[in-house]
Design a protein around this motif. Sequence first.
Motif, mmCIF file in Angstrom:
data_model
loop_
_atom_site.group_PDB
_atom_site.id
_atom_site.type_symbol
_atom_site.label_atom_id
_atom_site.label_comp_id
_atom_site.label_asym_id
_atom_site.label_seq_id
_atom_site.Cartn_x
_atom_site.Cartn_y
_atom_site.Cartn_z
ATOM 1 N N TRP A 1 35.848 32.125 32.024
ATOM 2 C CA TRP A 1 37.268 32.246 31.710
ATOM 3 C C TRP A 1 38.062 31.188 32.462
ATOM 4 O O TRP A 1 37.775 30.883 33.616
ATOM 5 C CB TRP A 1 37.784 33.642 32.046
ATOM 6 N N CYS B 1 43.157 32.986 30.692
ATOM 7 C CA CYS B 1 43.654 34.254 31.193
ATOM 8 C C CYS B 1 44.970 34.057 31.915
ATOM 9 O O CYS B 1 45.271 32.997 32.453
ATOM 10 C CB CYS B 1 42.628 34.953 32.050
ATOM 11 N N SER C 1 46.005 35.883 34.448
ATOM 12 C CA SER C 1 45.972 36.241 35.854
ATOM 13 C C SER C 1 44.879 35.465 36.567
ATOM 14 O O SER C 1 43.772 35.348 36.064
ATOM 15 C CB SER C 1 45.711 37.733 35.986
ATOM 16 N N LYS D 1 43.169 36.389 38.903
ATOM 17 C CA LYS D 1 42.068 37.285 39.286
ATOM 18 C C LYS D 1 41.010 37.397 38.205
ATOM 19 O O LYS D 1 39.944 37.945 38.428
ATOM 20 C CB LYS D 1 42.628 38.674 39.564
ATOM 21 N N HIS D 2 41.336 36.971 37.010
ATOM 22 C CA HIS D 2 40.364 37.087 35.923
ATOM 23 C C HIS D 2 39.574 35.795 35.747
ATOM 24 O O HIS D 2 38.701 35.721 34.913
ATOM 25 C CB HIS D 2 41.074 37.391 34.599
ATOM 26 N N ALA D 3 39.908 34.782 36.525
ATOM 27 C CA ALA D 3 39.418 33.446 36.213
ATOM 28 C C ALA D 3 38.057 33.134 36.806
ATOM 29 O O ALA D 3 37.645 33.698 37.820
ATOM 30 C CB ALA D 3 40.425 32.422 36.716
ATOM 31 N N ASP D 4 37.343 32.222 36.136
ATOM 32 C CA ASP D 4 36.081 31.689 36.664
ATOM 33 C C ASP D 4 36.205 30.189 36.916
ATOM 34 O O ASP D 4 35.702 29.678 37.893
ATOM 35 C CB ASP D 4 34.955 31.925 35.662
ATOM 36 N N PRO E 1 38.717 35.192 42.304
ATOM 37 C CA PRO E 1 37.496 35.720 42.918
ATOM 38 C C PRO E 1 36.315 34.762 42.752
ATOM 39 O O PRO E 1 36.209 34.069 41.757
ATOM 40 C CB PRO E 1 37.258 37.025 42.159
ATOM 41 N N LYS F 1 31.182 39.669 39.043
ATOM 42 C CA LYS F 1 32.221 39.022 39.856
ATOM 43 C C LYS F 1 32.639 39.931 41.013
ATOM 44 O O LYS F 1 32.380 41.123 41.022
ATOM 45 C CB LYS F 1 33.451 38.728 38.977
ATOM 46 N N LEU G 1 38.528 42.253 43.834
ATOM 47 C CA LEU G 1 39.592 42.012 44.811
ATOM 48 C C LEU G 1 40.597 43.146 44.692
ATOM 49 O O LEU G 1 41.033 43.477 43.590
ATOM 50 C CB LEU G 1 40.301 40.695 44.519
ATOM 51 N N GLU H 1 49.823 40.032 31.316
ATOM 52 C CA GLU H 1 48.859 41.120 31.145
ATOM 53 C C GLU H 1 49.235 42.367 31.914
ATOM 54 O O GLU H 1 48.420 43.270 32.086
ATOM 55 C CB GLU H 1 47.432 40.675 31.493
ATOM 56 N N LEU I 1 47.041 42.778 35.626
ATOM 57 C CA LEU I 1 47.254 41.540 36.369
ATOM 58 C C LEU I 1 46.426 41.451 37.643
ATOM 59 O O LEU I 1 45.811 40.438 37.942
ATOM 60 C CB LEU I 1 48.742 41.411 36.693
#
Lengths: 142, 360, 166, 323, 171
Positions: free
Chosen positions: A13, A48, A50, A52-55, A79, D63, D66, D226, D230
């Motif tokens: 993502w 994405c 956010s 936090k959703h990313a790769d 993350p 993953k 967090l 989102e 989020l």
Amino acid sequence: MSFIARISQRSPWLYRINAGSCNGCDVELATTACIPRYDVERLGCQYCGSPKHADIVLITGPLTLRVKDKVLRLYEEIPDPKVTVAVGICPISGGVFRNSYAVAGAIDRYLPVDVNVPGCPPRPQAIIEGIAKAIDVWRERL
Amino acid sequence: MTTYTIPVGPLHVALEEPMYFKVEVTGETIASVDINAGHVHRGVEYLTMQRNFYQNITLTERLCSLCSNSHPTTYCTALEAIAGIRIPERARYLRVIADEIKRVASNLFNVAIMAHIIGFDSLFMHVMETREVAQDVKETIFGNRMDLGANRIGGVRYDLDAKNQDYLSQQMERMKADLAEIVDIYRNNSMIALRTVGVGVLPHDKALEYAVVGPVARGSGVAYDVRSKAPYAAYDRLDVPVVTETGGDVRARALVRLREVQVAIDLIQQCLRDMPDGPIAIGGLPRIPAGEAIAKSEAPRGELIYYLRTDGSDKPERLKWRVPSYMNWDALHVMMEGNRISDIPLIVNSIDPCISCTER
Amino acid sequence: MNMLMLLLRNLARGPSTDAFPFGDTFTPERLRGRIRFDPELCTGCRMCAHVCAGDAIHFDETDEGLRFTLWHNTCTFCGLCEHYCQTKAIHLTDDWHLAHLQQDKYAMIEQGVVAPAACAECGGRMTAPVPALTAMAYRASNRRIEHLQTLCPDCRRKAGVKGGRS
Amino acid sequence: MSAPMSDLFSLLFAILVFPGGLFALCFGLVLKGLDRRLAARLQRRVGPPLLQPLFDLVKLARKRTLVPDIACKPLFLAAPMAGCVSMALAAALIPIPGVYDPDPLLGDLLVVLYLLAVPAVALMIAGSASGSSYGAIGFSREMALMLAYEGPLLMVLATVAVKTGLAQGGFVTFSLSEIVRYQQEHGAYLADPWMWPAVLAFLAFFPANLGIAPFDIPEAESEVLEGPLLEYSGPPLGLFKVMSALKAVVVLSLGVVLFFPTAPDGAAGLLVHLLKLAVLSLAGVTVLRTAIGRMRIDQAVLFYLKWPEALAIAGLAAVLALA
Amino acid sequence: MKDQLGSFIGRLQPGWTVECSTDGYGVTVGWCVLETAGDLLPVAAAVKQAGGRLSTITAYQPKDANATVREIAYHFDMDGDTLTVTVRLPRLGAEIDSLTPLFRNADWNEREFMELYDIQVRNHPDPRRLFVDATVDPAILDRLIPFSTMVNSASTKTLWERIMAKTGGEQ
């Protein structure tokens, strides 16, 4: 490589951070990511909203002093495992803005970069090529 | 109901570029807006004073990629005014073509993003696909999809041979039908009307008071267009209709932009028809004497003005410009108040904000 | 309704997606991509470095001659260098495959050395005049021009004062 | 094995494997894959592989999680689990005509109604527990939307319950098995014009419940990033994806069961049922969401209070009047 | 010359002069220099009465390091024509009246030259910094030492040293 690992590498993502760019690379990123002609969804990519959703994080712009801390904080929120791609010459070297009082300069001085896609701005195909290289790097880290 | 503050930005996905707003909301209604700028301030004006006149052609083009061609064109015009250079006839038309092709791409991008913001992704993609025709034209004729590199001091540095003229004319013709359909959708689709009519209204008198420019002004019925008020390049020989709408809302501004794309295509075709043969630039490297000059142009977002001061050296003593978006930000206060939170990105996008231009 | 018609038409027309990265893609001839430098054509005038906004071009004197280095990672591909290069020693190709891994960042360069020549008169080191440039300057060459090309600027001036000898 | 033990076992099997849990999840993921693929085609794209939603899930499972510093950690992590459990349970509650009849012990239509509210509540909790302001906006929007669509939904369910109950000589029946059986014998309600207002009201309900355009307001990417999701990452985000896949199957099956359950017995029945779900999903979800933009929350609420509400009342009135 | 610029010229008071030139397109550019900063508001009022609009404001550093005078140029749009009013101010401790009561859009322009140059604006409604980050020194463009020699050309230099180090071996 295990089956699970093979599957998960098919879902990279994307998240983009604008570190003060002239918007050329951002427009090209939006074009690459969202329009039928380039359709990165084929590679399993998805944009994405956010961090936090990313790769894979795509960074554009020469990192102005005003966004520096915000960009670094945002980067921390992504993350692990993650891969960083610098899109356009600005994040790679500061580009034409390197000598300004308001620019912090090449982004690899502040966070680890894995792939560079030079260009001003790079064409969408070049960005896809960079993303493909990033996926290779990401695969190793998964 | 209690009032609370929500931050929008600076790194917000709906904004193509970083900008930071503090929005006071009561329930879902916007009470007030505070704009906190500077995230894309790269000190470009300072940089132009450190670089020579040639380097500044490229540097000004990197101010902003959406109106990238307007900057070097206007900068070169100012420089030519100081040096007393008259650019060749053909170069004037070629400058118009480069400017108008950028207008096509820039305006389409903005209206596409509008569709994206209201969750209308199919329409967004359709408009962007139509825009790809213009992108291909730019890449084929100029060599880059965003930054054309069309200008030099004393003229232009690209020429159109017969083959490229045919290609350009065909591609422009190709866009027309799709464009007519898109205009129809933006004018008549009920979902678009639901989200954009009466949203972010800037009345005519406020448009004058806030001195807004470009499609934002013309969407509120202010018929000001630099191309006809203060012609440059070849605009004095071309027929440039000034497009206006009266709604003053988000849709009116989008419609102005879309109709200006149609005008731009028409202008390109006029140029291809009327353009004389001849050189595309003056020969040699000109000496730039001390002096000062003003140059103006109509960028996709409105009036762009350059002020150049030289002292006889090979670097500008002062180069200052004011971009159209710079004038339009303040009017957001008028547009936003009383609207809903959901409409913030929509209203911001409706002024086609070019943050990298504004903050330099 | 207009939207629904559009979608159905899309469905009927099939995807418009470019084959890349699984296949070929459209690359226009004039695309401004990777830069090539031809030392044979370089006159050493350094105009390219003068017009470069990104500070991407550096010249340095080495034992082998005048060395040209261009770093792609700060090059805007604006093409001004090529435009102002009289002999087109510098040329933007249509190669856009520039994406690279971080470890290759500083290796993304184009380099070339303009070999020095020895002056036919005094034997001093000089940047050799480029035939392409003289071809541009003079419609036809002659023995005198050819001889002058083999001289360093100082000797050329002296030769000019003497009124030439062929 | 004693009888209660085997009952317990079959209950668990129903919830965890078939037709709830695993089976519903797999089918839900396929539905999502189909949805993305058709959407891509409608937009002249190639689109992702059919199994992309599965790839996404597996990736998310690997993953890191967090948790924001300001978040309430237990709630933050419990919300997605509660959502998943409720949907697995709901999936086990809905019969598959000719194939599966839920144990009456598990519950009836009313329980389904309650369970259907859980994912929305889970999202609200997620939004508020994450402590971000976008989450808070997402929370308030989810709440407003839910209040708007629960009314019509309740009335649609009542319409079907009353219609079946009256036909069987009682007043209402909340047993989904009964509702299915009655239609198997007397023809689908879809064929009865008097039921069409209720059908339409139900069709208006599910885009909001599934969070698709024009009612994807709480999760709008371009407005509130989102919303409730989020701050989520890794496995908990994956659980939300699981929840949404399960929910798609539950809501679509509910529609099929309420209005069009006629199907042959056995494996053919299962196939017919899944086919119906796929068609409903593609026509009702994919085409709708690609052909339309997003409403504003006030417009959406107003819309529900106007049209589906009126239709649902008309439907209920029609059934009562005919009796 | 368009009517607006003409109308403004009709309102000139003793001591104010305007030099005009018209280009090949018929667009006129007027230049007006004010020796006393106090004249700015009356001139701006005359521009407003004539129907003009503030385009932008340019402040700049005097070229001569020992200059005692500095200038600010106010650019007005007069229906397509441009009028530039240049105001002379003392080099040190320059102060100027805010144009915001007459032209609302002077707001950002004035904030911008306040943060970049050593100039104060009287009666500005919102004198915060506009673009420049708090970590950057005030009046950055008034420094006489080119900034690049101080900070960043150092970074450019190391950059090139790295590139050359990488390639030197190959040569």
